[in-house]
Scaffold this motif. Sequence first.
Motif, PDB file in Angstrom:
ATOM      1  N   ARG A 210       0.824  -1.203   0.000  1.00  0.00           N
ATOM      2  CA  ARG A 210       0.000   0.000   0.000  1.00  0.00           C
ATOM      3  C   ARG A 210       0.863   1.259   0.000  1.00  0.00           C
ATOM      4  O   ARG A 210       0.577   2.218  -0.725  1.00  0.00           O
ATOM      5  N   ASP A 211       1.911   1.257   0.804  1.00  0.00           N
ATOM      6  CA  ASP A 211       2.752   2.448   0.942  1.00  0.00           C
ATOM      7  C   ASP A 211       4.149   2.004   1.348  1.00  0.00           C
ATOM      8  O   ASP A 211       4.375   1.584   2.490  1.00  0.00           O
ATOM      9  N   PHE A 212       5.106   2.081   0.415  1.00  0.00           N
ATOM     10  CA  PHE A 212       6.472   1.659   0.685  1.00  0.00           C
ATOM     11  C   PHE A 212       7.108   2.495   1.790  1.00  0.00           C
ATOM     12  O   PHE A 212       7.944   2.013   2.554  1.00  0.00           O
ATOM     13  N   ARG A 213       6.693   3.742   1.912  1.00  0.00           N
ATOM     14  CA  ARG A 213       7.251   4.601   2.956  1.00  0.00           C
ATOM     15  C   ARG A 213       6.918   4.070   4.344  1.00  0.00           C
ATOM     16  O   ARG A 213       7.734   4.163   5.263  1.00  0.00           O
ATOM     17  N   GLU A 214       5.734   3.499   4.500  1.00  0.00           N
ATOM     18  CA  GLU A 214       5.361   2.931   5.796  1.00  0.00           C
ATOM     19  C   GLU A 214       6.188   1.687   6.092  1.00  0.00           C
ATOM     20  O   GLU A 214       6.555   1.423   7.245  1.00  0.00           O
ATOM     21  N   LEU A 215       6.505   0.924   5.052  1.00  0.00           N
ATOM     22  CA  LEU A 215       7.367  -0.235   5.220  1.00  0.00           C
ATOM     23  C   LEU A 215       8.723   0.211   5.775  1.00  0.00           C
ATOM     24  O   LEU A 215       9.244  -0.367   6.744  1.00  0.00           O
ATOM     25  N   LYS A 216       9.308   1.241   5.168  1.00  0.00           N
ATOM     26  CA  LYS A 216      10.597   1.743   5.629  1.00  0.00           C
ATOM     27  C   LYS A 216      10.488   2.336   7.040  1.00  0.00           C
ATOM     28  O   LYS A 216      11.411   2.176   7.848  1.00  0.00           O
ATOM     29  N   ARG A 217       9.394   3.005   7.315  1.00  0.00           N
ATOM     30  CA  ARG A 217       9.230   3.611   8.647  1.00  0.00           C
ATOM     31  C   ARG A 217       9.289   2.545   9.727  1.00  0.00           C
ATOM     32  O   ARG A 217       9.931   2.727  10.777  1.00  0.00           O
ATOM     33  N   ARG A 218       8.651   1.409   9.469  1.00  0.00           N
ATOM     34  CA  ARG A 218       8.670   0.333  10.459  1.00  0.00           C
ATOM     35  C   ARG A 218      10.079  -0.210  10.660  1.00  0.00           C
ATOM     36  O   ARG A 218      10.476  -0.543  11.778  1.00  0.00           O
ATOM     37  N   VAL A 219      10.824  -0.324   9.576  1.00  0.00           N
ATOM     38  CA  VAL A 219      12.187  -0.818   9.697  1.00  0.00           C
ATOM     39  C   VAL A 219      13.013   0.130  10.557  1.00  0.00           C
ATOM     40  O   VAL A 219      13.705  -0.283  11.501  1.00  0.00           O
ATOM     41  N   TYR A 220      12.961   1.435  10.259  1.00  0.00           N
ATOM     42  CA  TYR A 220      13.743   2.406  11.006  1.00  0.00           C
ATOM     43  C   TYR A 220      13.314   2.472  12.475  1.00  0.00           C
ATOM     44  O   TYR A 220      14.137   2.732  13.351  1.00  0.00           O
ATOM     45  N   ALA A 221      12.029   2.219  12.721  1.00  0.00           N
ATOM     46  CA  ALA A 221      11.526   2.248  14.098  1.00  0.00           C
ATOM     47  C   ALA A 221      11.762   0.927  14.826  1.00  0.00           C
ATOM     48  O   ALA A 221      11.460   0.819  16.021  1.00  0.00           O
TER      49      ALA A 221
END
Length: 233
Positions: A210-221
């Motif tokens: 749905r949103d690749f940015r949210e995928l990355k956000r979870r990784v960084y968090a």
Amino acid sequence: MIDHVRSYKKDQVSRAEVVTAVGRFRDDHKIRRVTAALDEIEDFTSDIWLVDHDLHVPGDLDLTQERAYLLVVLGGLVVGGVYGDSDHPESFLLVTGSMRARDVVTAGWLEVHGDLSTDRLIGDYNDCGAYIGGDVHARLFYGEHHHFTIGGALDANAVIGRPRLEVGTPPTVIEEDDLRMLDHFDRDLLRVFHDHDDDGNAITHVDGFRDFRELKRRVYAGLPFRAAETRDT
């Protein structure tokens, strides 16, 4: 600034040392690009860093946030948190030994001459690329559109999509429209549709993220991709 690095802008490392260090890059175009940047680096907001030995960063290491145009580690690199880099502004990492990080999100130029071990290995966009001379060990590998060259084996529990990948033995992949995506990602990360067949039976379809940015956000968090997962911290 991370500890135990020598800075080019602070005159702690000479031009000759940088030229010798970047000569270790596998690809000539990286050598030419970084060498040419030496004449302009004073106008950059970023710096060139050299580490003469193994480097251990207890937390996260993001080259963009650290304002590092180039980081050369003459040894192994261990990152306790997530490693990240960028394609805009462009950044380079060269590790002559092996690298280990909790997670890796790479959009820039990542080159590791030994093995790379991580929980989640995520590629980001297609301008740059990653080269791993040894084996890659990861629980989950999603290359997105980033190009990866792996000199050894790819050992991953799950390979998502069809990565732009050069490796001796191509991996078995989970396509982004495969229902097995639900085994690895929460539904709110995916485009999930519900339908019925001709007999009225319910059918579930998955159509990628749905949103690749949210995928990355979870990784960084440091957050899992599925709420049911537990992660070592």
